[in-house]
Design a protein around this motif. Structure first.
Motif, PDB file in Angstrom:
ATOM      1  N   LYS A  23       7.259 -40.882 -44.015  1.00 27.25           N
ATOM      2  CA  LYS A  23       7.071 -42.340 -44.062  1.00 27.25           C
ATOM      3  C   LYS A  23       6.586 -42.823 -45.428  1.00 27.25           C
ATOM      4  O   LYS A  23       5.920 -43.862 -45.539  1.00 27.25           O
ATOM      5  CB  LYS A  23       6.081 -42.810 -42.977  1.00 27.25           C
ATOM      6  CG  LYS A  23       6.388 -42.292 -41.576  1.00 27.25           C
ATOM      7  CD  LYS A  23       7.755 -42.715 -41.079  1.00 27.25           C
ATOM      8  CE  LYS A  23       8.011 -42.223 -39.661  1.00 27.25           C
ATOM      9  NZ  LYS A  23       9.363 -42.555 -39.174  1.00 27.25           N
ATOM     10  N   LEU A  24       6.912 -42.084 -46.490  1.00 23.71           N
ATOM     11  CA  LEU A  24       6.529 -42.500 -47.842  1.00 23.71           C
ATOM     12  C   LEU A  24       7.610 -43.400 -48.428  1.00 23.71           C
ATOM     13  O   LEU A  24       8.801 -43.095 -48.334  1.00 23.71           O
ATOM     14  CB  LEU A  24       6.347 -41.277 -48.752  1.00 23.71           C
ATOM     15  CG  LEU A  24       5.182 -40.341 -48.441  1.00 23.71           C
ATOM     16  CD1 LEU A  24       5.221 -39.137 -49.382  1.00 23.71           C
ATOM     17  CD2 LEU A  24       3.855 -41.068 -48.582  1.00 23.71           C
ATOM     18  N   ASN A  25       7.198 -44.503 -49.042  1.00 27.00           N
ATOM     19  CA  ASN A  25       8.138 -45.367 -49.740  1.00 27.00           C
ATOM     20  C   ASN A  25       8.305 -44.836 -51.160  1.00 27.00           C
ATOM     21  O   ASN A  25       7.440 -45.024 -52.016  1.00 27.00           O
ATOM     22  CB  ASN A  25       7.611 -46.805 -49.763  1.00 27.00           C
ATOM     23  CG  ASN A  25       8.523 -47.738 -50.552  1.00 27.00           C
ATOM     24  OD1 ASN A  25       9.644 -47.372 -50.921  1.00 27.00           O
ATOM     25  ND2 ASN A  25       8.053 -48.937 -50.810  1.00 27.00           N
ATOM     26  N   THR A  26       9.403 -44.152 -51.399  1.00 24.12           N
ATOM     27  CA  THR A  26       9.633 -43.531 -52.707  1.00 24.12           C
ATOM     28  C   THR A  26      10.588 -44.343 -53.565  1.00 24.12           C
ATOM     29  O   THR A  26      11.006 -43.878 -54.627  1.00 24.12           O
ATOM     30  CB  THR A  26      10.200 -42.110 -52.525  1.00 24.12           C
ATOM     31  OG1 THR A  26      11.469 -42.193 -51.839  1.00 24.12           O
ATOM     32  CG2 THR A  26       9.259 -41.241 -51.711  1.00 24.12           C
ATOM     33  N   HIS A  27      10.935 -45.538 -53.123  1.00 23.37           N
ATOM     34  CA  HIS A  27      11.938 -46.307 -53.848  1.00 23.37           C
ATOM     35  C   HIS A  27      11.374 -46.932 -55.110  1.00 23.37           C
ATOM     36  O   HIS A  27      10.277 -47.484 -55.121  1.00 23.37           O
ATOM     37  CB  HIS A  27      12.502 -47.422 -52.967  1.00 23.37           C
ATOM     38  CG  HIS A  27      13.509 -48.279 -53.681  1.00 23.37           C
ATOM     39  ND1 HIS A  27      13.160 -49.444 -54.339  1.00 23.37           N
ATOM     40  CD2 HIS A  27      14.846 -48.126 -53.868  1.00 23.37           C
ATOM     41  CE1 HIS A  27      14.237 -49.978 -54.879  1.00 23.37           C
ATOM     42  NE2 HIS A  27      15.269 -49.211 -54.609  1.00 23.37           N
ATOM     43  N   ASN A  28      12.105 -46.817 -56.188  1.00 25.34           N
ATOM     44  CA  ASN A  28      11.906 -47.557 -57.421  1.00 25.34           C
ATOM     45  C   ASN A  28      13.279 -47.867 -57.984  1.00 25.34           C
ATOM     46  O   ASN A  28      14.212 -47.069 -57.829  1.00 25.34           O
ATOM     47  CB  ASN A  28      11.099 -46.758 -58.452  1.00 25.34           C
ATOM     48  CG  ASN A  28       9.668 -47.271 -58.580  1.00 25.34           C
ATOM     49  OD1 ASN A  28       9.416 -48.462 -58.431  1.00 25.34           O
ATOM     50  ND2 ASN A  28       8.729 -46.384 -58.838  1.00 25.34           N
TER      51      ASN A  28
ATOM     52  N   ASN B 128      11.055 -47.806 -43.135  1.00 26.06           N
ATOM     53  CA  ASN B 128      11.232 -46.630 -43.991  1.00 26.06           C
ATOM     54  C   ASN B 128      11.021 -45.330 -43.203  1.00 26.06           C
ATOM     55  O   ASN B 128       9.984 -45.109 -42.585  1.00 26.06           O
ATOM     56  CB  ASN B 128      10.237 -46.682 -45.152  1.00 26.06           C
ATOM     57  CG  ASN B 128      10.480 -45.604 -46.183  1.00 26.06           C
ATOM     58  OD1 ASN B 128      11.583 -45.461 -46.687  1.00 26.06           O
ATOM     59  ND2 ASN B 128       9.458 -44.836 -46.488  1.00 26.06           N
ATOM     60  N   GLY B 129      12.026 -44.456 -43.242  1.00 24.91           N
ATOM     61  CA  GLY B 129      11.929 -43.158 -42.583  1.00 24.91           C
ATOM     62  C   GLY B 129      12.365 -43.144 -41.133  1.00 24.91           C
ATOM     63  O   GLY B 129      12.447 -42.074 -40.526  1.00 24.91           O
ATOM     64  N   LYS B 130      12.656 -44.303 -40.543  1.00 20.40           N
ATOM     65  CA  LYS B 130      13.092 -44.341 -39.152  1.00 20.40           C
ATOM     66  C   LYS B 130      14.600 -44.099 -39.059  1.00 20.40           C
ATOM     67  O   LYS B 130      15.368 -44.525 -39.915  1.00 20.40           O
ATOM     68  CB  LYS B 130      12.750 -45.692 -38.511  1.00 20.40           C
ATOM     69  CG  LYS B 130      11.271 -45.881 -38.231  1.00 20.40           C
ATOM     70  CD  LYS B 130      11.031 -47.138 -37.423  1.00 20.40           C
ATOM     71  CE  LYS B 130       9.550 -47.270 -37.049  1.00 20.40           C
ATOM     72  NZ  LYS B 130       9.307 -48.482 -36.227  1.00 20.40           N
ATOM     73  N   SER B 131      15.015 -43.426 -37.993  1.00 15.10           N
ATOM     74  CA  SER B 131      16.435 -43.184 -37.779  1.00 15.10           C
ATOM     75  C   SER B 131      17.073 -44.420 -37.154  1.00 15.10           C
ATOM     76  O   SER B 131      16.387 -45.269 -36.551  1.00 15.10           O
ATOM     77  CB  SER B 131      16.657 -41.973 -36.876  1.00 15.10           C
ATOM     78  OG  SER B 131      16.209 -42.245 -35.562  1.00 15.10           O
ATOM     79  N   ILE B 132      18.391 -44.521 -37.266  1.00 13.35           N
ATOM     80  CA  ILE B 132      19.114 -45.642 -36.667  1.00 13.35           C
ATOM     81  C   ILE B 132      18.912 -45.659 -35.153  1.00 13.35           C
ATOM     82  O   ILE B 132      18.779 -46.713 -34.536  1.00 13.35           O
ATOM     83  CB  ILE B 132      20.608 -45.555 -37.033  1.00 13.35           C
ATOM     84  CG1 ILE B 132      20.790 -45.791 -38.544  1.00 13.35           C
ATOM     85  CG2 ILE B 132      21.430 -46.561 -36.231  1.00 13.35           C
ATOM     86  CD1 ILE B 132      22.210 -45.644 -39.033  1.00 13.35           C
TER      87      ILE B 132
ATOM     88  N   GLN C 230      16.052 -45.624 -45.608  1.00 12.28           N
ATOM     89  CA  GLN C 230      15.064 -45.622 -46.672  1.00 12.28           C
ATOM     90  C   GLN C 230      14.987 -47.010 -47.292  1.00 12.28           C
ATOM     91  O   GLN C 230      15.960 -47.771 -47.272  1.00 12.28           O
ATOM     92  CB  GLN C 230      15.436 -44.603 -47.763  1.00 12.28           C
ATOM     93  CG  GLN C 230      15.533 -43.177 -47.292  1.00 12.28           C
ATOM     94  CD  GLN C 230      15.941 -42.232 -48.417  1.00 12.28           C
ATOM     95  OE1 GLN C 230      15.975 -42.616 -49.581  1.00 12.28           O
ATOM     96  NE2 GLN C 230      16.249 -40.994 -48.066  1.00 12.28           N
ATOM     97  N   ILE C 231      13.820 -47.322 -47.854  1.00 15.59           N
ATOM     98  CA  ILE C 231      13.685 -48.563 -48.615  1.00 15.59           C
ATOM     99  C   ILE C 231      14.719 -48.546 -49.745  1.00 15.59           C
ATOM    100  O   ILE C 231      14.846 -47.570 -50.476  1.00 15.59           O
ATOM    101  CB  ILE C 231      12.275 -48.701 -49.217  1.00 15.59           C
ATOM    102  CG1 ILE C 231      11.221 -48.753 -48.111  1.00 15.59           C
ATOM    103  CG2 ILE C 231      12.181 -49.932 -50.114  1.00 15.59           C
ATOM    104  CD1 ILE C 231      11.273 -49.994 -47.270  1.00 15.59           C
ATOM    105  N   GLY C 232      15.468 -49.627 -49.882  1.00 13.13           N
ATOM    106  CA  GLY C 232      16.493 -49.710 -50.914  1.00 13.13           C
ATOM    107  C   GLY C 232      17.887 -49.446 -50.405  1.00 13.13           C
ATOM    108  O   GLY C 232      18.864 -49.706 -51.118  1.00 13.13           O
ATOM    109  N   ASP C 233      18.024 -48.930 -49.163  1.00 12.57           N
ATOM    110  CA  ASP C 233      19.353 -48.738 -48.579  1.00 12.57           C
ATOM    111  C   ASP C 233      20.041 -50.085 -48.388  1.00 12.57           C
ATOM    112  O   ASP C 233      19.389 -51.099 -48.071  1.00 12.57           O
ATOM    113  CB  ASP C 233      19.259 -48.034 -47.226  1.00 12.57           C
ATOM    114  CG  ASP C 233      18.985 -46.544 -47.350  1.00 12.57           C
ATOM    115  OD1 ASP C 233      19.093 -46.020 -48.473  1.00 12.57           O
ATOM    116  OD2 ASP C 233      18.667 -45.914 -46.318  1.00 12.57           O
ATOM    117  N   SER C 234      21.350 -50.089 -48.545  1.00  8.98           N
ATOM    118  CA  SER C 234      22.159 -51.267 -48.244  1.00  8.98           C
ATOM    119  C   SER C 234      23.034 -50.916 -47.041  1.00  8.98           C
ATOM    120  O   SER C 234      23.847 -49.997 -47.116  1.00  8.98           O
ATOM    121  CB  SER C 234      23.033 -51.647 -49.447  1.00  8.98           C
ATOM    122  OG  SER C 234      23.868 -52.743 -49.135  1.00  8.98           O
TER     123      SER C 234
END
Length: 556
Positions: free
Chosen positions: A430-435, A311-315, A347-351
């Motif tokens: 680096k916050l996981n904001t996914h819901n 989460n939050g890291k670039s490619i 981000q968390i939740g990205d496909s």
């Protein structure tokens, strides 16, 4: 039987829960009622609460206040997380214009209140209370009471009575306005919704996959990295290359050399396609699926980002291409397809779409997580973190010149600001904001339901007695203070600023600082535009209303 009586009339926590559940249950049953195809929806819970209060049902005031504020905070959080990702881009697209229109509505309400005060002889304390109720602005009520106490040493009960009588009329006024807009402006909802969808598609920078044959001598024998440098102002990714000389397909790297007749698979924004084709050669009909059939070595596979460390890291930071020879060609986020640029933060939740040899792709899948079950679990940490910061920000006192008491955004305003900010910028820290969308919608609906139930219970006890004892005049004043500013600004917005119907629905909720207005008509849920527009104008409007309400007490 004694148990039922105790649950209705006692003072225990169980009694509070039982009465609240009863009010909500009755209100939700009534919400199924439709008149002429129009339903009050969750607003029935408010009227159910008023009736319950009139019949003598009540719950402990401390519990009532806690549940009411908690419900509003949850509702605001859900709204903020849903509309947050598109907030700033939408603000640039007419946000200043909408805020100015909303401030105009505030000043028209002030003028209407003053004229009624001047000609009716009603006390200014009562009129400011009526105005606070007529615009559903609880922070203005609290600020007004504090200002009056600072001036006179006591708080006039007329302020609270005026608010209690004005508040339901604000609901009625908003129902009449949201329901009347379609008829007055002859709105065809489906047609207008389609026009907005087409407009958003044109604005949205979705990634497009297309193929190009190299026919421009200017790029012969140049490396992929050099070609990208020639178009440094345009974002695109060369994913795969089919060599003319051998017919083989390979992943494209910055050091890959392009020669005449080679075919390239490119991902770019729609607006950049023509420019890219003009530089490299000409576009050919060769689909992504056809590339997959021709290439027996490389595979393309979709993968979910569920690993917290990603989460939050670039490619570029992940170095998947250099270590595993796997490329992220596209990223799907909130329904939008993005180009897998090296500086794009995941981000968390990205496909994501992974391209590479099967064994390497499997290794990368383990790194990214790819666990759908992980995403199904609600992320409670982001909820309570947003509430924590929201309460802190909402409690900050802002001193203003000439004001005896500082103004505050309140818990709701603070939570809305935090939810919008973390949904946009949380991953940078680096916050996981996914819901999941269902979690945010659940919080939103649960919050507004218990909030309206508590409002109804709090005013229901004295509602009808005050109504009979001359309160109907105050309610009439409140209806005028609600309707006159709304209709003047809605007409200006529609015919002068050319605002669409869904923007007007969001404008009504925002200028009234009343998020539940987004639930007054089913049309407001057809897309996210009403909620986004609400969030765009809420903070400034809330601040101006609180400030001017205090000034009225001081000046008159």
């Amino acid at each position: 039987m004694d148990m039922i009586v105790q649950l209705l009339t006692g003072t225990s926590i169980g009694q509070s829960i039982f009465v609240l559940a009863l009010v909500v249950s009755v209100g939700l049953l009534l919400s199924k009622i439709k008149l002429g195809g129009f339903s009050l929806g969750v607003t029935w819970v408010l009227f159910s609460g008023i009736l319950a209060g009139h019949l003598g049902l009540s719950i402990d005031p401390t519990v009532l206040s806690f549940v009411k504020e908690s419900g509003m905070v949850m509702f605001i959080f859900g709204i903020g997380m849903i509309v947050g990702p598109g907030f700033f881009s939408t603000f640039k697209q007419g946000g200043v214009q909408l805020n100015l229109l909303s401030v105009l509505s505030v000043f028209i309400a002030i003028l209407t209140t003053y004229l009624i005060f001047y000609f009716s002889g009603t006390s200014i304390e009562a009129m400011v209370g009526i105005m606070a109720g007529a615009v559903t602005n609880t922070p203005a009520l609290g600020a007004t009471q504090e200002t009056a106490k600072g001036l006179n040493g006591t708080i006039s009960p007329d302020i609270g009575i005026g608010y209690a009588l004005g508040y339901p009329m604000a609901i009625v006024g908003m129902i009449l306005t949201t329901g009347g807009l379609k008829w007055v402006f002859r709105v065809k909802v489906d047609k207008e919704s389609q026009l907005i969808e087409d407009r958003e598609k044109a604005r949205r920078k979705d990634a497009l996959v297309f193929s190009v044959e190299v026919t421009n001598p200017a790029v012969y024998n140049k490396k992929v990295g050099e070609v990208k440098t020639l178009l440094d102002k345009h974002d695109f990714l060369i994913s795969r290359i089919m060599y003319k000389s051998t017919g083989t397909i390979d992943m494209a790297h910055p050091q890959t050399t392009i020669t005449e007749g080679d075919k390239l698979l490119i991902i770019a924004e729609q607006t950049d396609v023509d420019i890219i084709c003009a530089l490299i050669g000409h576009r050919i009909e060769m689909s992504d699926a056809l590339w997959g059939k021709l290439d027996h070595r490389l595979i393309s596979r979709r993968c979910l980002v569920t690993q917290g460390s990603i989460n939050g890291k670039s490619i570029e930071e992940l170095k998947l291409r250099s270590i595993y020879n796997v490329n992220i060609s596209r990223v799907q986020r909130s329904g939008v397809h993005l180009i897998g640029k090296h500086d794009l933060h995941l981000q968390i939740g990205d496909s994501v779409i992974l391209v590479g040899e099967e064994e390497n792709v499997k290794r990368v899948e383990k790194i990214l997580g790819n666990s759908a079950n992980h995403l199904l679990r609600p992320n409670l940490s982001v909820l309570f973190f947003a509430i924590l910061l929201g309460v802190l920000i909402g409690s900050i006192e802002i001193p203003l010149a000439g004001m005896p008491m500082p103004v505050k955004f309140g818990f709701s305003g603070g939570t809305l600001i935090v939810a919008i900010l973390i949904s946009n910028f949380g991953t940078r820290f680096k916050l996981n904001t996914h819901n999941t969308q269902s979690v945010n919608l659940m919080l939103k609906e649960f919050g507004i339901t218990v909030f309206l139930a508590c409002v109804g219970l709090s005013v229901g006890g004295d509602f009808f007695s005050k109504l009979i004892d001359g309160g109907y005049l105050w309610m009439g004043y409140a209806l005028l203070i609600t309707l006159i500013p709304l209709w003047i600004t809605c007409v200006l917005g529609r015919y002068w600023l050319k605002l669409d119907y869904f923007t007007l629905l969001g404008f009504i909720a925002g200028t009234m600082t009343f998020a539940p207005a987004l639930s007054l008509t089913p049309d407001a849920s057809k897309n996210n535009i009403p909620a986004i527009r609400y969030a765009t104008i809420y903070p400034l409007t809330l601040f101006v209303r609180v400030m001017l309400a205090q000034w009225m007490i001081l000046l008159f």
